[in-house]
Design a protein around this motif. Structure first.
Motif, mmCIF file in Angstrom:
data_model
loop_
_atom_site.group_PDB
_atom_site.id
_atom_site.type_symbol
_atom_site.label_atom_id
_atom_site.label_comp_id
_atom_site.label_asym_id
_atom_site.label_seq_id
_atom_site.Cartn_x
_atom_site.Cartn_y
_atom_site.Cartn_z
ATOM 1 N N SER A 1 -0.159 14.051 3.026
ATOM 2 C CA SER A 1 -1.447 13.369 2.912
ATOM 3 C C SER A 1 -1.429 11.972 3.533
ATOM 4 C CB SER A 1 -1.860 13.274 1.438
ATOM 5 O OG SER A 1 -0.915 12.523 0.693
ATOM 6 N N ALA A 2 -0.291 11.287 3.500
ATOM 7 C CA ALA A 2 -0.197 9.941 4.072
ATOM 8 C C ALA A 2 0.469 9.931 5.445
ATOM 9 C CB ALA A 2 0.568 9.032 3.118
ATOM 10 N N SER B 1 2.581 12.668 -0.370
ATOM 11 C CA SER B 1 2.314 11.755 0.736
ATOM 12 C C SER B 1 3.050 12.122 2.021
ATOM 13 C CB SER B 1 2.649 10.315 0.328
ATOM 14 O OG SER B 1 1.710 9.846 -0.620
ATOM 15 N N TRP C 1 3.565 10.779 6.337
ATOM 16 C CA TRP C 1 4.965 10.379 6.415
ATOM 17 C C TRP C 1 5.752 11.270 7.376
ATOM 18 C CZ3 TRP C 1 6.631 9.714 0.558
ATOM 19 C CH2 TRP C 1 5.949 8.608 0.021
ATOM 20 N N GLN D 1 0.833 -1.200 0.000
ATOM 21 C CA GLN D 1 0.000 0.000 0.000
ATOM 22 C C GLN D 1 0.870 1.254 0.000
ATOM 23 O OE1 GLN D 1 -3.170 0.956 -0.113
ATOM 24 N NE2 GLN D 1 -2.856 3.082 0.590
ATOM 25 N N VAL D 2 1.881 1.262 0.848
ATOM 26 C CA VAL D 2 2.758 2.428 0.920
ATOM 27 C C VAL D 2 3.508 2.618 -0.394
ATOM 28 C CG1 VAL D 2 4.761 3.425 2.089
ATOM 29 C CG2 VAL D 2 3.004 2.252 3.422
ATOM 30 N N GLU E 1 0.835 5.237 -1.808
ATOM 31 C CA GLU E 1 1.365 6.451 -1.191
ATOM 32 C C GLU E 1 2.557 6.990 -1.969
ATOM 33 O OE1 GLU E 1 2.064 5.771 2.955
ATOM 34 O OE2 GLU E 1 0.036 5.005 3.307
ATOM 35 N N GLY F 1 0.709 8.939 -4.726
ATOM 36 C CA GLY F 1 0.778 10.202 -3.988
ATOM 37 C C GLY F 1 2.051 10.979 -4.214
#
Length: 407
Positions: A66-67, A63, A69, A50-51, A55, A59
């Motif tokens: 938004s994620a 990210s 990090w 997923q990352v 992301e 992303g």
């Protein structure tokens, strides 16, 4: 009743037995080296995918915000904090254990001007002693070693820092954290605890012991994967005065202001240095969440039960080995260590049978008990294999005596 019969009964009553399915374990392998590298949680590959794919892949640089990090080091540190008896704002996940040791040794020396001695014990994990040597070479520290029974009396007016590993990497012997911290403080010294062989397996109460600093790794009982980020603890009372010696940009108060001059971030964020390893933190977070879900108290109870059952199973096979771990389970970490002149070959013979333990020079066979995914049946089978290896003499075969850099 045989050890195998007793193991069936114990496993049937084990409240943690279902968690074994939450880890990836090869068929036919009994893994007794989780105190070197924890097993892979089943969820980790999915999280990393997923990352990586979404992301990072979709992303991109967005990210970082938004994620989440940018906040990952503090977020994972806050999840580790209750596992070691700390407050969320006192722990950050960053760098390696060695790097964090360097940072905190140097910071402690700066907080105790006029004192240069860093006191530890002979046989401490090598990187702990090597980090003192690095500062000693710069004229900032002097290394002093005292046997563990004489540490308190070695604390004098020259000692700036007492640095010890809570659970000894080779024997598993535990230090009395509260008593030694108190003794150091009474002598005017600070204390740094290495929790690498304790975190996630044993109950730890840093604040209850009034500890100053601590470090630990993420790839053993926390199952964060090889080379996972480590963590560092700084008691809140020290954070305002802490001088971070590795003044990298992520420890800056405003890293994206791109100032020419360094200004340390407030609180535990000052312990950061370079850009955090996002993939490593993502994998570590999976392991931390899983260990937190199981609960350290339950893990510790099972760890003690596993080690005691293993010893009982050895006795049932009439195996006599010199145990170098403390006799009482309450006095040792989640491992058992035995001395034998052919420990390396015995370890290799066990590995050939699918029982993965490890060897520590010069003559120690070390078996780790990671209670999150080991069973009592594993203990009975491992004891039987060890008994058969010793009785058959198969460890004398040439291939088991060829030393390699990695075992």
């Amino acid at each position: 009743m045989t050890p195998e019969d007793r193991a069936c009964e114990r496993d049937a009553a084990d409240a943690l037995a279902a968690y074994r399915a939450r880890f990836t374990l090869p068929q036919g392998i009994i893994y007794l080296d989780g105190n070197s590298l924890g097993a892979l949680p089943v969820a980790t590959p999915q999280v990393l995918q997923q990352v990586i794919a979404h992301e990072w892949g979709d992303g991109l640089i967005r990210s970082w915000n938004s994620a989440g990090w940018f906040a990952a080091a503090g977020r994972v540190g806050a999840k580790i904090a209750p596992l070691i008896g700390a407050a969320p704002g006192e722990v950050i996940a960053c760098d390696s254990t060695s790097v964090n040791l360097f940072k905190l040794i140097a910071a402690a020396l700066a907080m105790r001007p006029g004192r240069k001695a860093v006191l530890s014990e002979p046989g401490n994990f090598p990187t702990d002693l090597y980090m003192i040597a690095g500062l000693e070479a710069q004229g900032l520290a002097t290394r002093r070693l005292a046997e563990r029974g004489r540490l308190a009396e070695a604390l004098d007016s020259d000692v700036a820092l007492l640095m010890l590993t809570h659970a000894h990497y080779k024997t598993g012997a535990l230090h009395d954290m509260a008593a030694l911290t108190r003794a150091a403080h009474e002598a005017g010294a600070l204390v740094l605890w290495d929790l690498s062989h304790s975190t996630g397996a044993l109950p730890i109460d840093l604040n209850g012991a009034n500890a100053d600093f601590a470090v630990g790794c993420g790839y053993k009982y926390l199952c964060g994967g090889p080379g996972a980020p480590a963590f560092a603890f700084v008691a809140e009372r020290h954070q305002a005065s802490l001088q971070q010696p590795l003044t990298g940009w992520f420890g800056h108060a405003a890293p994206f202001a791109f100032d020419d001059d360094y200004e340390g971030a407030p609180g535990i964020d000052r312990l950061q240095c370079g850009t955090p390893p996002v993939l490593g933190l993502a994998a570590l977070e999976v392991g931390v969440d899983l260990i937190a879900e199981i609960g350290v108290a339950r893990l510790y109870e099972k760890s003690q039960a596993l080690s005691e059952f293993f010893l009982e199973s050895l006795m049932a096979h009439d195996v006599t080995l010199e145990q170098v771990s403390p006799a009482r389970s309450a006095d040792r970490g989640s491992q058992l260590s035995f001395r034998h002149p052919e420990a390396y070959a015995i370890c290799q013979a066990l590995i050939a049978r699918g029982v993965i333990g490890d060897f520590r020079a010069p003559d120690v066979l070390r078996l780790g008990f990671a209670p999150a995914y080991l069973s009592f049946a594993d203990m009975a089978a491992a004891a039987r294999h060890l008994a058969e290896v010793l009785a058959s003499g198969e460890w004398q075969r040439e291939e088991f005596n060829q030393r390699a850099a990695v075992t």
